[in-house]
Design an enzyme around this catalytic site. Sequence first.
Site, PDB file in Angstrom:
ATOM      1  N   HIS A 126       0.817  -1.157  -0.040  1.00 21.10           N
ATOM      2  CA  HIS A 126       0.051  -0.119  -0.284  1.00 21.10           C
ATOM      3  C   HIS A 126       0.826   1.034  -0.089  1.00 21.10           C
ATOM      4  O   HIS A 126       0.677   2.281   0.926  1.00 21.10           O
ATOM      5  CB  HIS A 126      -0.857   0.152   1.256  1.00 21.10           C
ATOM      6  CG  HIS A 126      -2.061  -0.735   1.212  1.00 21.10           C
ATOM      7  ND1 HIS A 126      -2.831  -1.230   2.269  1.00 21.10           N
ATOM      8  CD2 HIS A 126      -2.562  -1.369   0.011  1.00 21.10           C
ATOM      9  CE1 HIS A 126      -3.937  -1.831   1.636  1.00 21.10           C
ATOM     10  NE2 HIS A 126      -3.739  -1.966   0.527  1.00 21.10           N
TER      11      HIS A 126
ATOM     12  N   HIS B 107     -12.121  -9.062  -5.993  1.00 25.14           N
ATOM     13  CA  HIS B 107     -11.845  -7.750  -5.258  1.00 25.14           C
ATOM     14  C   HIS B 107     -10.778  -7.220  -6.291  1.00 25.14           C
ATOM     15  O   HIS B 107      -9.714  -7.710  -6.859  1.00 25.14           O
ATOM     16  CB  HIS B 107     -10.979  -7.899  -3.868  1.00 25.14           C
ATOM     17  CG  HIS B 107     -10.376  -6.994  -3.389  1.00 25.14           C
ATOM     18  ND1 HIS B 107     -10.970  -5.548  -3.513  1.00 25.14           N
ATOM     19  CD2 HIS B 107      -9.270  -6.696  -2.513  1.00 25.14           C
ATOM     20  CE1 HIS B 107     -10.317  -4.759  -2.600  1.00 25.14           C
ATOM     21  NE2 HIS B 107      -9.112  -5.462  -2.142  1.00 25.14           N
TER      22      HIS B 107
ATOM     23  N   GLU C  95      -8.469  -4.606  -6.112  1.00 25.18           N
ATOM     24  CA  GLU C  95      -7.412  -3.858  -5.661  1.00 25.18           C
ATOM     25  C   GLU C  95      -6.385  -4.475  -6.635  1.00 25.18           C
ATOM     26  O   GLU C  95      -6.186  -5.611  -7.051  1.00 25.18           O
ATOM     27  CB  GLU C  95      -7.226  -3.897  -4.294  1.00 25.18           C
ATOM     28  CG  GLU C  95      -6.012  -2.835  -3.950  1.00 25.18           C
ATOM     29  CD  GLU C  95      -6.219  -2.484  -2.270  1.00 25.18           C
ATOM     30  OE1 GLU C  95      -6.877  -3.339  -1.488  1.00 25.18           O
ATOM     31  OE2 GLU C  95      -5.266  -1.873  -1.752  1.00 25.18           O
TER      32      GLU C  95
ATOM     33  N   ASP D 200      -3.344  -5.700  -6.306  1.00 22.15           N
ATOM     34  CA  ASP D 200      -2.638  -6.691  -6.103  1.00 22.15           C
ATOM     35  C   ASP D 200      -3.226  -8.010  -6.402  1.00 22.15           C
ATOM     36  O   ASP D 200      -2.594  -9.250  -6.429  1.00 22.15           O
ATOM     37  CB  ASP D 200      -2.063  -6.849  -4.531  1.00 22.15           C
ATOM     38  CG  ASP D 200      -3.419  -6.363  -3.723  1.00 22.15           C
ATOM     39  OD1 ASP D 200      -4.216  -5.675  -4.113  1.00 22.15           O
ATOM     40  OD2 ASP D 200      -3.277  -6.910  -2.656  1.00 22.15           O
TER      41      ASP D 200
ATOM     42  N   HIS E  80     -12.099  -5.481   2.445  1.00 19.80           N
ATOM     43  CA  HIS E  80     -12.268  -4.196   2.791  1.00 19.80           C
ATOM     44  C   HIS E  80     -12.576  -3.022   1.902  1.00 19.80           C
ATOM     45  O   HIS E  80     -12.313  -2.088   2.172  1.00 19.80           O
ATOM     46  CB  HIS E  80     -10.745  -3.910   3.594  1.00 19.80           C
ATOM     47  CG  HIS E  80      -9.645  -3.821   2.564  1.00 19.80           C
ATOM     48  ND1 HIS E  80      -8.870  -2.950   2.531  1.00 19.80           N
ATOM     49  CD2 HIS E  80      -9.510  -4.716   1.536  1.00 19.80           C
ATOM     50  CE1 HIS E  80      -7.933  -3.051   1.412  1.00 19.80           C
ATOM     51  NE2 HIS E  80      -8.304  -4.344   0.957  1.00 19.80           N
TER      52      HIS E  80
ATOM     53  N   ASP F 186      -8.892 -11.159   0.467  1.00 27.63           N
ATOM     54  CA  ASP F 186      -8.000 -10.348   1.614  1.00 27.63           C
ATOM     55  C   ASP F 186      -8.546 -11.067   2.966  1.00 27.63           C
ATOM     56  O   ASP F 186      -7.538 -11.036   3.850  1.00 27.63           O
ATOM     57  CB  ASP F 186      -8.244  -9.218   1.694  1.00 27.63           C
ATOM     58  CG  ASP F 186      -7.540  -8.140   0.690  1.00 27.63           C
ATOM     59  OD1 ASP F 186      -6.534  -8.790   0.267  1.00 27.63           O
ATOM     60  OD2 ASP F 186      -7.824  -7.262   0.159  1.00 27.63           O
TER      61      ASP F 186
ATOM     62  N   TYR G  76      -2.210  -7.919  10.468  1.00 24.60           N
ATOM     63  CA  TYR G  76      -2.805  -7.963   9.186  1.00 24.60           C
ATOM     64  C   TYR G  76      -4.456  -7.406   9.560  1.00 24.60           C
ATOM     65  O   TYR G  76      -4.947  -6.218   8.965  1.00 24.60           O
ATOM     66  CB  TYR G  76      -3.143  -9.011   8.419  1.00 24.60           C
ATOM     67  CG  TYR G  76      -3.663  -9.196   6.946  1.00 24.60           C
ATOM     68  CD1 TYR G  76      -3.058  -8.904   5.893  1.00 24.60           C
ATOM     69  CD2 TYR G  76      -5.016  -9.260   6.864  1.00 24.60           C
ATOM     70  CE1 TYR G  76      -3.323  -8.923   4.418  1.00 24.60           C
ATOM     71  CE2 TYR G  76      -5.576  -9.214   5.736  1.00 24.60           C
ATOM     72  CZ  TYR G  76      -4.969  -9.085   4.460  1.00 24.60           C
ATOM     73  OH  TYR G  76      -5.580  -9.209   3.222  1.00 24.60           O
TER      74      TYR G  76
ATOM     75  N   HIS H 109      -3.609 -13.806   0.268  1.00 24.42           N
ATOM     76  CA  HIS H 109      -2.376 -13.477   0.729  1.00 24.42           C
ATOM     77  C   HIS H 109      -1.848 -14.525   1.801  1.00 24.42           C
ATOM     78  O   HIS H 109      -2.905 -14.610   2.829  1.00 24.42           O
ATOM     79  CB  HIS H 109      -2.433 -12.020   1.606  1.00 24.42           C
ATOM     80  CG  HIS H 109      -2.664 -10.821   0.497  1.00 24.42           C
ATOM     81  ND1 HIS H 109      -1.591 -10.492  -0.365  1.00 24.42           N
ATOM     82  CD2 HIS H 109      -3.540  -9.884   0.667  1.00 24.42           C
ATOM     83  CE1 HIS H 109      -2.116  -9.603  -1.255  1.00 24.42           C
ATOM     84  NE2 HIS H 109      -3.319  -9.135  -0.486  1.00 24.42           N
TER      85      HIS H 109
HETATM   86 FE1  FEO Z   1      -7.322  -5.430  -0.621  1.00 26.22          FE
HETATM   87 FE2  FEO Z   1      -4.948  -7.484  -1.254  1.00 26.22          FE
HETATM   88  O1  FEO Z   1      -5.825  -6.085  -1.571  1.00 26.22           O
END
Ligand code: FEO
Length: 398
Positions: A23, A79, A81, A83, A145, A164, A192, A225
């Site tokens: 991030h 999601h 994002e 990544d 999130h 996530d 996390y 992750h």
């Molecule tokens: Fe919300 Fe692993 O990205």
Amino acid sequence: MIKKLSEKVTWVGKVDWELKRFHGNEYSINRGTSYNSYLVKDRKNVLIDTVWLPYGKEFVENLSKVIPLSEIDYIIINHAEIDHSGALPELMKLIPQTPIYCTANAVKSLKGHYHQDWNFVTVKTGDTLDIGLNKIIFIEAPMLHWPDTMLSYMTGENILFSNDAFGQHYATESLFNDKADRCQLYEEAIKYYANILTPFSAFVTKKIKEVLSFNLPVDMICTSHGVIWKDNPLQIIETYLKWADSYSENQISIIYDTMWNGTAKMAQAIADGIKSKDDKVTVKLLNAAKYDKNDIMTEVFRSHTVLMGSSTINNGYLFSISGVLEMIKGLKFKGKSAAAFGTYGWSGEAVKEITAKLKECGFEIINDGIRALWMPDNEALTKCFEYGQALIKQYGNL
Ligand code: FEO
């Protein structure tokens, strides 16, 4: 590297051993991370999530060794994002018509990131995708999130693809929770949660209860992750329910910054006072200028009480304390108490201003705090010691 998780499901992601910041600079990484992507082969072939953008090319090359890309029937993006969606631009150049299943909010995010009008198919909670012998059930999970987030559940194999949620920034060779170092795994999972999911705890509780009410058997939780929860996968769900419920341990964190060591001396004297009255409480002294800021947030998460100290400078408080307070404000911790302390030479605003900010952060303010003029002498340090003792007396077993 690829890894077969079951007859039908293969991990095709990327373990990133080198990452140090995530991030941007917002999250410190101590033990690497992974971007988990999964290929489901049934009568139809489904790719679930991808990897971070810089690894897009490598991802597509590796994926094409596992399956001819033209044989991928569907892509699911849980999601948007970067990544997790970052390999889409490379992949969609090669299979541009492949439908991408995601929420309506994910379409907005994906278009916002990549400015491409791919073949989106929007889904809602309860929608299913038949893939042959099994099906995928979609469950929207907004604000876990991001507004776009969803979970996907595969019947037959009983796998929850949670993105996530339940993840950790933790690179491992084996990918499975039972093969990982348990202490390291717990440390990375709580860090996390504390740093990413705390503001959304109400949504966490609600969503977990909703998912449990479906009575779907869960044999594996495939996160995006870190480790895959294969051994007793429900343990992380139970832990999340605990963490989401105004979590704290019997801990007091004393967070401070200090110009000429006076505020540090106060911190130590207060800690000694607390410990003299209660040897069971864990007291941690954290110098905000030296200690990792995300690890400080994890310690705040674990604490029922936070004492925040700074010398007064320029009618305010030190820069590192500003950063810590701003992070605390954003994370919206619940059910915690706090007070301030610090040295000063003439105007001495720091304690008052920190107290006001702690209140704004949602902490219950224990008292007006304690100040010491110039370098605290023995008398001033005795007062700090007694202040620590009084905290325990005032609140008993805090
Ligand atoms: Fe919300 Fe692993 O990205």
